[in-house]
Write a protein that holds these residues in place. Sequence first.
Motif: not given
Length: 199
Positions: A100, A104, A124
Amino acid sequence: MIRIVLAEDQNLLRGALGALLDLEEDMTVVGQAENGAEALDLVAAESPDVCLMDIEMPVMTGLEAAERLKGGSCKVIMLTTFARPGYFERAKQAQVSGYLLKDSSSETLAQSIRHIIGGRRIYSPELIDVAFEAANPLTPREMEIIQLLEAGRTTKAIAKELHLSNGTVRNYISIILDKLYVDNRIEAISKAREKGWLK
């Protein structure tokens, strides 16, 4: 309760992430590390469900630590600011459960952790796009030649090692430069390293 170890070398970010995750009713941060080696020690001591790891850390990177945790019971989630295809490939090979971006939201991160605990893998979308955009255009033979160039071999030495003529090796090098849109061997090696194609 989902038990989490957090590894991040920036104190401020690590503290903020830890505080945000502790606010979730079903999560608790059981340890914080500032490099991959400390993270491995904490995972061994605390047996967490999840280890959230930054990629670029001193002493031992998050990717190196993830490779050591591969196949264990602790699920690894990589957090990164870098959408680099080479990193994504290594993370996939280390069988990380999540990959990720650091920007975020905390809600997205918490939801991702829950999904991962439930058995899913979360990557992601931006990172996947970069990985697909930057597929390695070099053939296995061209990769072999660029690895030998990286090791400092001359055209003559490469020709001898691969049982090719000097002219054939020069042709291969010229094709490599064209494919990588670079002007010389140094730039070719540098670009291949940056993309994560040279181990």
